[in-house]
Design a protein around this motif. Structure first.
Motif, PDB file in Angstrom:
ATOM      1  N   SER A  54       0.883  -1.191  -0.020  1.00 25.78           N
ATOM      2  CA  SER A  54      -0.020  -0.064   0.174  1.00 25.78           C
ATOM      3  C   SER A  54       0.775   1.312  -0.025  1.00 25.78           C
ATOM      4  O   SER A  54       1.568   1.519   0.926  1.00 25.78           O
ATOM      5  N   LYS A  55       0.870   2.039  -0.896  1.00 24.24           N
ATOM      6  CA  LYS A  55       1.571   3.155  -1.228  1.00 24.24           C
ATOM      7  C   LYS A  55       1.257   4.323  -0.162  1.00 24.24           C
ATOM      8  O   LYS A  55       1.911   5.132   0.347  1.00 24.24           O
ATOM      9  N   ALA A  56      -0.141   4.118   0.265  1.00 23.50           N
ATOM     10  CA  ALA A  56      -0.463   5.274   1.139  1.00 23.50           C
ATOM     11  C   ALA A  56      -0.312   4.943   2.509  1.00 23.50           C
ATOM     12  O   ALA A  56       0.111   5.779   3.092  1.00 23.50           O
ATOM     13  N   LEU A  59       3.150  16.177 -11.984  1.00 12.46           N
ATOM     14  CA  LEU A  59       2.646  15.559 -10.791  1.00 12.46           C
ATOM     15  C   LEU A  59       2.892  14.040 -11.120  1.00 12.46           C
ATOM     16  O   LEU A  59       2.689  13.654 -12.005  1.00 12.46           O
ATOM     17  N   VAL A  60       3.139  13.290  -9.854  1.00 13.36           N
ATOM     18  CA  VAL A  60       3.151  11.714 -10.084  1.00 13.36           C
ATOM     19  C   VAL A  60       1.900  11.027  -9.283  1.00 13.36           C
ATOM     20  O   VAL A  60       1.431  11.569  -8.217  1.00 13.36           O
ATOM     21  N   VAL A  61       1.084  10.588 -10.345  1.00 17.59           N
ATOM     22  CA  VAL A  61      -0.142   9.936  -9.578  1.00 17.59           C
ATOM     23  C   VAL A  61       0.054   8.388  -9.529  1.00 17.59           C
ATOM     24  O   VAL A  61       0.568   7.863 -10.414  1.00 17.59           O
ATOM     25  N   GLY A  87       1.417   0.925 -11.976  1.00 17.73           N
ATOM     26  CA  GLY A  87       0.472   1.853 -11.213  1.00 17.73           C
ATOM     27  C   GLY A  87       1.017   3.406 -11.009  1.00 17.73           C
ATOM     28  O   GLY A  87       0.688   4.161 -10.143  1.00 17.73           O
ATOM     29  N   VAL A  88       2.103   3.602 -11.669  1.00 19.21           N
ATOM     30  CA  VAL A  88       2.699   4.908 -11.334  1.00 19.21           C
ATOM     31  C   VAL A  88       2.758   5.724 -12.690  1.00 19.21           C
ATOM     32  O   VAL A  88       3.186   5.336 -13.776  1.00 19.21           O
ATOM     33  N   VAL A  89       1.948   7.037 -12.604  1.00 16.08           N
ATOM     34  CA  VAL A  89       1.860   7.779 -14.065  1.00 16.08           C
ATOM     35  C   VAL A  89       2.351   9.043 -13.659  1.00 16.08           C
ATOM     36  O   VAL A  89       2.148   9.984 -12.670  1.00 16.08           O
ATOM     37  N   ILE A  90       3.570   9.532 -14.482  1.00 10.25           N
ATOM     38  CA  ILE A  90       4.091  10.891 -14.391  1.00 10.25           C
ATOM     39  C   ILE A  90       3.176  11.927 -15.303  1.00 10.25           C
ATOM     40  O   ILE A  90       3.148  11.766 -16.376  1.00 10.25           O
ATOM     41  N   CYS A  91       2.673  12.961 -14.691  1.00  7.73           N
ATOM     42  CA  CYS A  91       1.322  13.709 -15.463  1.00  7.73           C
ATOM     43  C   CYS A  91       2.360  15.152 -15.557  1.00  7.73           C
ATOM     44  O   CYS A  91       2.661  15.698 -14.632  1.00  7.73           O
ATOM     45  N   VAL A 100      -1.007  11.074  -4.716  1.00  4.49           N
ATOM     46  CA  VAL A 100      -0.626  12.263  -5.732  1.00  4.49           C
ATOM     47  C   VAL A 100       0.611  12.912  -5.177  1.00  4.49           C
ATOM     48  O   VAL A 100       0.413  13.430  -4.095  1.00  4.49           O
ATOM     49  N   GLU A 101       1.577  12.805  -5.635  1.00  3.92           N
ATOM     50  CA  GLU A 101       2.844  13.543  -5.062  1.00  3.92           C
ATOM     51  C   GLU A 101       3.663  14.392  -6.162  1.00  3.92           C
ATOM     52  O   GLU A 101       3.541  14.274  -7.401  1.00  3.92           O
ATOM     53  N   GLU A 102       4.333  15.219  -5.345  1.00  2.00           N
ATOM     54  CA  GLU A 102       5.206  16.091  -6.182  1.00  2.00           C
ATOM     55  C   GLU A 102       6.382  15.390  -6.975  1.00  2.00           C
ATOM     56  O   GLU A 102       6.795  14.224  -6.399  1.00  2.00           O
ATOM     57  N   PHE A 103       6.707  15.862  -7.906  1.00  2.96           N
ATOM     58  CA  PHE A 103       7.715  15.023  -8.998  1.00  2.96           C
ATOM     59  C   PHE A 103       9.044  15.528  -8.385  1.00  2.96           C
ATOM     60  O   PHE A 103       9.512  16.756  -8.229  1.00  2.96           O
ATOM     61  N   LEU A 104       9.932  14.613  -8.130  1.00  4.22           N
ATOM     62  CA  LEU A 104      11.176  14.715  -7.801  1.00  4.22           C
ATOM     63  C   LEU A 104      12.361  14.881  -8.672  1.00  4.22           C
ATOM     64  O   LEU A 104      12.304  13.914  -9.687  1.00  4.22           O
ATOM     65  N   GLU A 105      13.337  15.669  -8.740  1.00  3.41           N
ATOM     66  CA  GLU A 105      14.301  15.785  -9.667  1.00  3.41           C
ATOM     67  C   GLU A 105      15.489  15.140  -8.982  1.00  3.41           C
ATOM     68  O   GLU A 105      15.753  15.121  -7.938  1.00  3.41           O
ATOM     69  N   GLU A 124      18.854  11.816  -9.665  1.00  2.82           N
ATOM     70  CA  GLU A 124      19.058  10.692 -10.100  1.00  2.82           C
ATOM     71  C   GLU A 124      18.440   9.527  -9.384  1.00  2.82           C
ATOM     72  O   GLU A 124      18.802   9.395  -8.024  1.00  2.82           O
ATOM     73  N   GLU A 125      18.105   8.373  -9.815  1.00  9.57           N
ATOM     74  CA  GLU A 125      17.429   7.143  -9.000  1.00  9.57           C
ATOM     75  C   GLU A 125      18.457   6.259  -8.499  1.00  9.57           C
ATOM     76  O   GLU A 125      19.465   6.031  -9.538  1.00  9.57           O
ATOM     77  N   ALA A 126      18.323   5.691  -7.479  1.00  2.15           N
ATOM     78  CA  ALA A 126      19.172   4.695  -7.058  1.00  2.15           C
ATOM     79  C   ALA A 126      18.439   3.571  -6.414  1.00  2.15           C
ATOM     80  O   ALA A 126      17.500   3.900  -5.741  1.00  2.15           O
ATOM     81  N   HIS A 166      17.379   0.396 -14.746  1.00  2.00           N
ATOM     82  CA  HIS A 166      17.044   1.415 -16.067  1.00  2.00           C
ATOM     83  C   HIS A 166      15.358   1.050 -16.233  1.00  2.00           C
ATOM     84  O   HIS A 166      14.977  -0.083 -16.614  1.00  2.00           O
ATOM     85  N   LYS A 167      14.531   2.061 -15.860  1.00  2.00           N
ATOM     86  CA  LYS A 167      13.176   1.572 -15.815  1.00  2.00           C
ATOM     87  C   LYS A 167      12.446   1.777 -17.372  1.00  2.00           C
ATOM     88  O   LYS A 167      11.499   1.131 -17.782  1.00  2.00           O
ATOM     89  N   ARG A 168      13.036   2.734 -17.997  1.00  2.00           N
ATOM     90  CA  ARG A 168      12.333   3.198 -19.327  1.00  2.00           C
ATOM     91  C   ARG A 168      12.911   1.906 -20.506  1.00  2.00           C
ATOM     92  O   ARG A 168      13.813   1.478 -20.518  1.00  2.00           O
ATOM     93  N   PRO A 227       7.989   4.017 -22.550  1.00  2.00           N
ATOM     94  CA  PRO A 227       7.517   3.927 -21.282  1.00  2.00           C
ATOM     95  C   PRO A 227       7.977   2.923 -20.289  1.00  2.00           C
ATOM     96  O   PRO A 227       9.189   2.560 -20.427  1.00  2.00           O
ATOM     97  N   ASN A 228       7.256   3.067 -19.088  1.00  2.00           N
ATOM     98  CA  ASN A 228       8.139   2.511 -18.084  1.00  2.00           C
ATOM     99  C   ASN A 228       7.960   0.902 -17.975  1.00  2.00           C
ATOM    100  O   ASN A 228       6.969   0.573 -18.482  1.00  2.00           O
ATOM    101  N   THR A 229       8.953   0.203 -17.299  1.00  2.37           N
ATOM    102  CA  THR A 229       8.816  -1.249 -17.663  1.00  2.37           C
ATOM    103  C   THR A 229       9.058  -1.665 -16.139  1.00  2.37           C
ATOM    104  O   THR A 229       9.564  -0.945 -15.017  1.00  2.37           O
ATOM    105  N   VAL A 271      12.838   8.990  -0.496  1.00  2.00           N
ATOM    106  CA  VAL A 271      12.304   7.547  -0.723  1.00  2.00           C
ATOM    107  C   VAL A 271      11.069   7.892  -1.912  1.00  2.00           C
ATOM    108  O   VAL A 271      10.220   8.721  -1.528  1.00  2.00           O
ATOM    109  N   LEU A 272      11.171   7.081  -2.846  1.00  2.00           N
ATOM    110  CA  LEU A 272      10.390   7.251  -4.011  1.00  2.00           C
ATOM    111  C   LEU A 272       9.171   5.858  -3.887  1.00  2.00           C
ATOM    112  O   LEU A 272       8.009   6.027  -4.001  1.00  2.00           O
ATOM    113  N   GLU A 273       9.836   4.751  -3.356  1.00  2.00           N
ATOM    114  CA  GLU A 273       8.941   3.836  -3.045  1.00  2.00           C
ATOM    115  C   GLU A 273       9.690   2.675  -1.964  1.00  2.00           C
ATOM    116  O   GLU A 273      10.994   2.804  -2.255  1.00  2.00           O
ATOM    117  N   PHE A 274       9.003   2.036  -1.449  1.00  2.00           N
ATOM    118  CA  PHE A 274       9.715   0.641  -0.848  1.00  2.00           C
ATOM    119  C   PHE A 274       9.258  -0.498  -1.660  1.00  2.00           C
ATOM    120  O   PHE A 274       8.197  -0.621  -2.285  1.00  2.00           O
TER     121      PHE A 274
END
Ligand code: AMP
Length: 438
Positions: free
Chosen positions: A104-106, A142-144, A154-158, A185-190, A192-194, A214-216, A224-226, A283-286
């Motif tokens: 649960s992301k929430a 925004l990220v939904v 289930g993650v869409v960058i808008c 719904v969250e703010e977009f972070l700039e 580099e991902e790790a 490498h998600k794309r 698209p994201n993979t 943290v983007l996600e766990f």
């Protein structure tokens, strides 16, 4: 020791291969496994789906399995560790209450907020509480995100608030099934991902080697994201200073917070991070499991006996173990099926695996199955070719040498896996890598 690995992807092939290497292990079973695990010495596939908890429990009891390691998030979120523990069986992974960090992301966002762990600013909505005016007042992008498990989709960058509103409405309308009944719904972070992956025993954190995926779908991080098109380890973006900050600001507070809330975490714990230009990790996600494809390059570098590490974790003694890494870098390139990540074409014969097996490096299978003597495509991510080398550049050459021997109809792969690390290497002196880095 008899070990059961639950799952059938590239991560599970790497886990089974690594576990089977241990002198303590007499037999490894993989449920359901793939064509690659079927061919590993001391490894056998069993035709039980990873989400068939009663079937897995029955098998583990009948076959007197000493240790079960769970690959994918589905069975963990569904409570496989609770079920096995209830039957007195040792199973490595978080119980369902702790796996909610991914399920649960929430829940995860509220947990991060309660423990002051850095993450993007956010709000959660149901269809009933949805507030389009609030979204219009936010700065784009925004990220939904759908709250529940959505197979990494289930993650869409808008790019605009209107786009975010339309995406939210599509989620409420069932685009990701019940996973989208609640959204974040969250703010977009700039930055580099790790990926920061650790083993956790309830109280202690043993960080594994760093990695980056490498998600794309396409080169240059386009398309698209993979689920992930490749990964490498170590990831130079995680400098020793950033490593220390992630442990102090993210991993320790997370593990302590879960224990304090009565849901101690045992298992692989994966924090997806955005590292800002000034080195601040958020943290983007766990994920409540080892990453796929990060597992493949990370385990290629692991010298220690994985079963001993898991034993230590199950005894709450991760503070007592040393972990030994190959100094070489590892790069894993995913070969995906035609149509991936949308509608995948299956059944095509895969050529060149025997030639690849003669080369240095290792090809891990994911969406493959045996049909007679042939190995055919059975899923979106088909193989992951992993090379080793003194630098990421050299490891990458070894990986792409493997790739060049393999072919199947519709095969897609990225040609730039590790590009950020290679760019850094070009700038830095070579001595950088001979230092004792994780
Ligand atoms: P998640 O499953 O939450 O990690 O999201 C999948 C991918 O979406 C991440 O790996 C990022 O590339 C991207 N992403 C998610 N959240 C954000 C955010 N707040 N800012 C920027 N990118 C994000």
């Amino acid at each position: 020791m008899r070990v059961l690995i639950v799952g059938g992807g590239g991560r599970e092939h790497a886990l089974a291969w690594k576990v089977a290497e241990s002198a303590r292990v007499s037999q490894v079973y993989v449920a359901p496994g793939n064509a690659g695990t079927a061919l590993e010495p001391r490894v056998r596939n069993v035709a039980i789906p990873a989400d068939d908890l009663p079937g897995l429990l029955r098998f583990a009891r009948e076959e007197r399995i000493d240790l079960t390691i769970v690959g994918p998030e589905g069975p963990l979120v569904a409570g496989i560790v609770d079920v096995f523990a209830g039957a007195g069986l040792r199973c490595f992974g978080p119980v369902a209450a702790a796996a909610r960090l991914e399920g649960s992301k929430a829940y995860a966002k509220a947990f991060l907020e309660r423990h002051a762990i850095p993450t993007a600013a956010y709000a959660t909505f149901t269809r009933a509480s949805f507030d389009a005016d609030w979204i219009r007042a936010q700065r784009a992008p925004l990220v939904v995100k759908a709250d529940g498990l959505a197979a990494g989709k289930g993650v869409v960058i808008c790019e605009s608030p209107d786009d975010a509103i339309a995406t939210a409405k599509a989620m409420f309308a069932g685009r990701f099934g019940p996973a989208g009944d609640l959204i974040v719904v969250e703010e977009f972070l700039e930055g580099e991902e790790a990926s920061f992956i650790a083993m956790v025993d309830g109280r202690h954190v043993l960080p594994l080697a760093t990695s980056q995926d490498h998600k794309r779908l396409r080169d240059g991080d386009l398309g698209p994201n993979t689920g992930g098109m490749g990964a490498y380890s170590p990831a130079p973006v995680v400098t020793p200073a950033i490593h220390e900050r992630v442990m102090r600001e993210v991993m320790w507070p997370t593990v302590r917070g879960l224990a304090a809330e009565g849901t101690p975490y045992v298992g692989f714990l994966y924090a997806g991070l955005m590292i800002a230009g000034d080195g601040t990790p958020k943290v983007l996600e766990f994920n409540c499991r080892f990453g796929d494809p990060e597992t493949q390059p990370i385990l290629m570098r692991l010298r220690s006996d994985l079963t001993r590490l898991v034993d230590a974790a199950l005894h709450g003694r991760l503070d007592d173990v040393d972990i030994d890494w190959d100094r070489q870098a590892a790069v894993g390139v995913v070969l995906a099926a035609g149509g991936y990540p949308d509608t995948v074409r299956k059944g095509q014969a895969i050529h060149g695996l025997a030639a690849a097996a003669e080369l240095p490096g290792k090809v891990f299978h994911a969406g493959t199955e045996r049909r007679g003597d042939a190995v055919v495509v059975s899923g979106g991510r088909v193989l992951c070719a992993v090379g080793l080398g003194d630098t990421v550049r050299e490891a990458r050459s070894e990986a792409y040498a493997l790739v060049s021997t393999i072919g199947f109809d519709g095969m897609q792969f990225r040609r730039d896996i590790g590009h950020r690390a290679v760019a850094r290497e070009s700038k830095l002196a070579r001595s950088h890598y001979s230092r004792n880095r994780r």
